[in-house]
Design a protein around this motif. Structure first.
Motif, short mmCIF file in Angstrom:
data_model
loop_
_atom_site.label_atom_id
_atom_site.label_comp_id
_atom_site.label_asym_id
_atom_site.label_seq_id
_atom_site.Cartn_x
_atom_site.Cartn_y
_atom_site.Cartn_z
N ILE A 54 0.86 -1.18 0.00
CA ILE A 54 0.00 0.00 0.00
C ILE A 54 0.89 1.23 0.00
O ILE A 54 2.03 1.19 0.49
CB ILE A 54 -0.96 -0.01 1.22
N ILE A 55 0.40 2.34 -0.58
CA ILE A 55 1.17 3.58 -0.66
C ILE A 55 0.39 4.70 0.01
O ILE A 55 -0.79 4.92 -0.30
CB ILE A 55 1.45 3.95 -2.13
N LEU A 56 1.05 5.41 0.93
CA LEU A 56 0.48 6.60 1.56
C LEU A 56 1.15 7.80 0.92
O LEU A 56 2.37 7.99 1.07
CB LEU A 56 0.73 6.57 3.08
N LEU A 57 0.38 8.61 0.21
CA LEU A 57 0.94 9.58 -0.72
C LEU A 57 0.53 11.01 -0.41
O LEU A 57 -0.66 11.33 -0.35
CB LEU A 57 0.48 9.19 -2.14
N ASP A 58 1.52 11.86 -0.20
CA ASP A 58 1.27 13.30 -0.05
C ASP A 58 0.96 13.89 -1.42
O ASP A 58 1.33 13.34 -2.46
CB ASP A 58 2.51 13.97 0.56
N ILE A 59 0.27 15.03 -1.45
CA ILE A 59 -0.08 15.66 -2.72
C ILE A 59 0.88 16.80 -3.08
O ILE A 59 1.42 16.85 -4.18
CB ILE A 59 -1.53 16.19 -2.70
N ILE A 87 -2.65 11.29 1.80
CA ILE A 87 -2.61 11.96 3.10
C ILE A 87 -2.14 13.38 2.84
O ILE A 87 -0.99 13.60 2.46
CB ILE A 87 -1.68 11.25 4.10
N SER A 88 -3.04 14.35 3.00
CA SER A 88 -2.73 15.69 2.50
C SER A 88 -3.34 16.77 3.38
O SER A 88 -4.35 16.56 4.06
CB SER A 88 -3.28 15.83 1.07
N ALA A 89 -2.71 17.95 3.32
CA ALA A 89 -3.26 19.14 3.99
C ALA A 89 -4.33 19.81 3.14
O ALA A 89 -4.98 20.74 3.60
CB ALA A 89 -2.13 20.13 4.29
N TYR A 107 -8.65 8.91 1.33
CA TYR A 107 -8.12 10.27 1.38
C TYR A 107 -8.22 10.74 2.82
O TYR A 107 -9.31 10.84 3.38
CB TYR A 107 -8.93 11.18 0.45
N ILE A 108 -7.07 10.97 3.44
CA ILE A 108 -7.01 11.41 4.83
C ILE A 108 -6.41 12.80 4.89
O ILE A 108 -5.39 13.07 4.25
CB ILE A 108 -6.16 10.43 5.68
N THR A 109 -7.04 13.69 5.62
CA THR A 109 -6.54 15.07 5.71
C THR A 109 -5.67 15.25 6.95
O THR A 109 -5.86 14.58 7.98
CB THR A 109 -7.70 16.07 5.76
N LYS A 110 -4.68 16.13 6.82
CA LYS A 110 -3.80 16.48 7.94
C LYS A 110 -4.45 17.60 8.76
O LYS A 110 -5.19 18.41 8.20
CB LYS A 110 -2.44 16.94 7.41
N PRO A 111 -4.15 17.70 10.06
CA PRO A 111 -3.29 16.80 10.84
C PRO A 111 -3.95 15.44 11.04
O PRO A 111 -5.16 15.34 11.18
CB PRO A 111 -3.12 17.55 12.16
N ILE A 112 -3.12 14.40 11.01
CA ILE A 112 -3.66 13.05 11.01
C ILE A 112 -3.91 12.53 12.42
O ILE A 112 -3.25 12.94 13.39
CB ILE A 112 -2.71 12.09 10.28
N SER A 113 -4.85 11.61 12.50
CA SER A 113 -5.12 10.89 13.74
C SER A 113 -4.44 9.53 13.66
O SER A 113 -4.72 8.76 12.72
CB SER A 113 -6.63 10.70 13.92
#
Length: 348
Positions: A54-59, A87-89, A107-113
């Motif tokens: 799996i890849i966790l990718l910033d934008i 995973i992005s702001a 799609y997970i937004t920062k700040p992350i939990s």
């Protein structure tokens, strides 16, 4: 691929080392965590022999943003099945929508939990394993249906050969050449089989070209050439817009196998890797077989002349990396040529 005995591998892609370290601390007890600080590095790691699960990718990254990285991952058979989580702001709905449109699974937004990241990664990896099990079950139940459909598609490719000065053996050879190239590229078995079975459809659109143009013994004039070029678009229309992976790939090959790496091809003037990979492979296989086979209007080229054509066209007509891979297949290509050599009569 995730091992039943070991930890799954997570690739974290972010240009900020602190963000990478944060996610590592969250995940490293359950998973093997790798890191990449830019898009090119992420693509290299993803295409390696030890692919991530799996890849966790910033934008927001310099040079190549996360959206472009995701597009390249999903267009490459080596990496298209790896789930991507952004995973992005960037918190706007349109940003999230674009991520899913490009093929991301989450799609997970920062700040992350930390708890949310753990739960989402665990859920996606469970879905991947479930999908693999379902694929095995579905394949076993649909084998006969697939055989019938694939036979019909191959027959259509041969039908186009009867309309042209080509032969059914040309269709067979070029599809086997394409298969060899896909195998050398390192694509998975399923994708290799798809391109092998889709390649014979590359010239299906010639059915729509008038005989006085298609079978003209001399050189086509400007207007006739413009009509001839329409066969790529006719092919796409004949094959249609379907959800079946095989027909989607066949459509890509039919429409784009005359595009050129430098953008000088047709029908759309696509450049570089914006040309679908299957079409780039089929283009090399098609040209090589065409020049090395005798026709009523020409003699077969010797192998060294055909090789020079590909080498001279690398980076202009053809994908330069694929040319190298194709030429590395020459021993197997010669076997195909020997096993499927032209006979005295056409359309064997």
């Amino acid at each position: 691929m995730q091992s039943s005995m070991g930890k799954a591998t997570v690739l974290v892609v972010d240009d900020t080392p602190d963000n990478i370290e944060l996610i590592k601390n969250i995940l490293n007890q359950e998973y093997r965590v790798k890191a990449a600080t830019n898009g090119q590095q992420a693509l290299k790691v993803s295409r390696s022999n030890n692919k991530p699960d799996i890849i966790l990718l910033d934008i927001m990254m310099p040079d190549m943003n996360g959206y472009e990285v995701c597009r390249k991952l999903k267009s490459d058979p080596l990496t298209m099945h790896i789930p991507v989580m952004f995973i992005s702001a960037k918190t706007e709905l349109q940003d999230e929508a674009l991520g899913f449109e490009l093929g991301a699974v989450d799609y997970i937004t920062k700040p992350i939990s930390p708890m949310l990241v753990k739960a989402r990664v665990r859920a996606q990896l469970a879905l991947v394993n479930q999908h693999r099990e379902l694929e095995v079950l579905v394949k076993s139940r649909t084998h006969e249906l697939e055989k019938t459909r694939l036979e019909i598609i191959q027959r259509l490719g041969i039908a186009a050969a009867y309309k042209d000065n080509e032969t059914a053996l040309h269709v067979t050879r070029m599809s086997l050449f394409t298969k060899l190239l896909a195998e050398r590229y390192g694509a998975n078995k399923e994708w290799v089989e798809l391109v092998h079975l889709a390649a014979p459809m590359h010239d299906i659109g010639k059915i729509g070209i008038p005989d006085n143009i298609l079978l003209k013994p001399g050189k086509l004039d400007k207007d006739e050439w413009e009509i001839m070029k329409l066969h790529s678009q006719y092919g796409a229309k004949i094959l249609g817009n379907h959800d079946f992976p095989l027909l989607r790939m066949a459509t890509d090959i039919a429409l784009y196998h005359h595009e050129k790496w430098d953008g000088s091809g047709y029908p759309k003037g696509l450049i570089g890797d914006s040309i679908p990979l299957a079409a780039r492979m089929a283009a090399i296989a098609d040209v090589y077989d065409a020049v090395t086979t005798a026709r009523p209007y020409k003699e077969a080229w010797p192998e060294d002349r055909a090789i020079k054509l590909l080498e001279d066209g690398a980076g202009a007509h053809f994908d330069p990396e694929l040319v190298k891979l194709f030429l590395s297949c020459l021993p197997d290509i010669r076997k195909v040529q020997s096993q499927h050599a032209e006979k005295h009569s056409a359309h064997e």
